[in-house]
Design an enzyme around this catalytic site. Structure first.
Site, PDB file in Angstrom:
ATOM      1  N   HIS A   1      37.331  39.792  33.253  1.00  0.00           N
ATOM      2  CA  HIS A   1      36.614  40.120  34.486  1.00  0.00           C
ATOM      3  C   HIS A   1      37.266  39.498  35.712  1.00  0.00           C
ATOM      4  O   HIS A   1      37.779  38.381  35.680  1.00  0.00           O
ATOM      5  CB  HIS A   1      35.169  39.638  34.385  1.00  0.00           C
ATOM      6  CG  HIS A   1      35.054  38.157  34.104  1.00  0.00           C
ATOM      7  ND1 HIS A   1      35.007  37.218  35.101  1.00  0.00           N
ATOM      8  CD2 HIS A   1      35.001  37.476  32.939  1.00  0.00           C
ATOM      9  CE1 HIS A   1      34.905  36.018  34.571  1.00  0.00           C
ATOM     10  NE2 HIS A   1      34.903  36.138  33.255  1.00  0.00           N
ATOM     11  N   ASP A   2      37.277  40.258  36.792  1.00  0.00           N
ATOM     12  CA  ASP A   2      37.666  39.801  38.126  1.00  0.00           C
ATOM     13  C   ASP A   2      39.146  39.448  38.253  1.00  0.00           C
ATOM     14  O   ASP A   2      39.545  38.807  39.232  1.00  0.00           O
ATOM     15  CB  ASP A   2      36.808  38.592  38.560  1.00  0.00           C
ATOM     16  CG  ASP A   2      35.320  38.853  38.412  1.00  0.00           C
ATOM     17  OD1 ASP A   2      34.816  39.755  39.103  1.00  0.00           O
ATOM     18  OD2 ASP A   2      34.665  38.177  37.599  1.00  0.00           O
TER      19      ASP A   2
ATOM     20  N   GLY B   1      39.253  35.089  32.971  1.00  0.00           N
ATOM     21  CA  GLY B   1      38.647  35.609  34.189  1.00  0.00           C
ATOM     22  C   GLY B   1      39.277  35.071  35.457  1.00  0.00           C
ATOM     23  O   GLY B   1      39.762  33.937  35.510  1.00  0.00           O
TER      24      GLY B   1
END
Length: 335
Positions: free
Chosen positions: A181-182, A199
């Site tokens: 994520h991200d 992440g």
């Protein structure tokens, strides 16, 4: 045994199969329909929602699923048993190989540009594995053009509505890689098999990771950097540098990568000289890294080379607030 054979025949009978298919289609609220355009091919066993937007020349193979909010660009090809769910958009000429899963029934969206290949059994644009994510929050994934994402890769959406996972253009992401994520991935990177990015990792452009590399969350990998096989990167890798090791350490410049990407001999010579003055200092009076950086920044001859200035700035940026500093380096002294 006879009863088992009869049961098997019943399961394989066309009437039973069609009834099961109708029941499954009813439960999914989807139905199979004839192509809306003569150039579109949809296999009879595929499940395509009537609200899905299908571009010209699209081919949907056997046992595929296309959800209600999906948009397929012109010329997309879905190989057998590939699936697209949620608010997901594919650009023109994308290919989903067998078993690929793209998108999820989550708030937010997955947007994929044109001419991308999603490999066998890759999972792209699904819920992240961050415990801070709250059900119902919007989450996003944006992928550019001309990327090849190979078999068994996983790429997750962002962990919050204010951020997004981003992948640029012309990247090669080899088998079994993970992008969490991200993350922010630039252009023309090569991630070898089993590269794992935690992440919020930022990867600039033209980087190369060897197999089984692991990058800690919030790390920053500079352009033209190289990460050796099996390395565990827990701090930033500045531009142009090479790291390797179970706890990755700086091992010099990625000279081969620079040469392949068109850097001149003069530029590489200047970069090597700057690297030596910063990380392999032979000063009689030992200087701190900060002092060596400052001294290099005041060297007008060196700073006149743009690549050297970019490298110095990359090192500086790694020590700003919220960053993790650079990977460890060994202090080599001439005897």
């Amino acid at each position: 045994m006879i009863s088992l054979l009869k049961a098997r025949e019943r399961l394989l009978s066309p009437l039973f199969s069609s009834s099961i298919r109708r029941r499954l289609s009813s439960n999914l609220s989807y139905y199979c329909e004839e192509p809306r355009d003569p150039d579109v091919f949809i296999h009879p066993s595929a499940v395509v929602h009537p609200s899905a937007v299908i571009g010209k020349g699209v081919s949907v193979g056997p046992f595929c699923t296309v959800g209600s909010s999906v948009k397929l660009g012109n010329g997309c090809k879905l190989h057998p048993s590939s699936h697209i769910f949620g608010n997901t958009e594919l650009g023109d000429s994308c290919v989903l190989m067998t078993g690929a899963v793209v998108g999820d029934e989550l708030p937010g969206c997955t947007v994929i540009g044109g001419n991308n290949i999603i490999g066998h059994h890759a999972v792209v644009g699904v819920k992240c594995q961050d415990l801070k994510y709250k059900d119902g929050d919007e989450c996003f994934l944006c992928i550019g053009d001309n990327n090849e994402i190979r078999e068994f890769c996983s790429i997750h959406r962002s962990s919050k509505a204010s951020d997004k996972t981003v992948i640029g253009d012309n990247n090669l992401i080899m088998g079994s890689c993970h992008i969490a994520h991200d993350c922010k991935i630039g252009d023309r990177n090569i991630f070898a098999n089993n590269t794992l990015l935690a992440g919020h990792v930022i990867v600039e452009d033209y980087t190369h990771t060897a197999g089984a590399s692991v990058v800690h969350q919030f790390c920053h990998i500079g352009s033209f950097a190289f990460i050796g096989g099996g390395s565990v990167v827990s701090q930033d890798v500045p531009k142009y540098m090479m790291v390797t090791g179970e706890r990755a350490e700086l091992r010099g410049l990625n000279l081969e990568g620079l040469r392949r990407n068109g850097f001149t001999m003069s530029e590489m010579k200047s970069l090597r000289a700057a690297y030596r003055k910063i990380f392999m200092s032979t000063e009689t009076v030992p200087l701190s890294l900060e002092e060596r950086l400052t001294k290099m920044e005041h060297n007008q001859e060196m700073n006149s080379v743009p690549a050297v200035g970019a490298m110095l700035q990359s090192i500086r940026d790694s020590f700003t607030e919220g960053r993790r500093g650079i990977c460890k380096f060994r202090q080599w002294l001439d005897s």
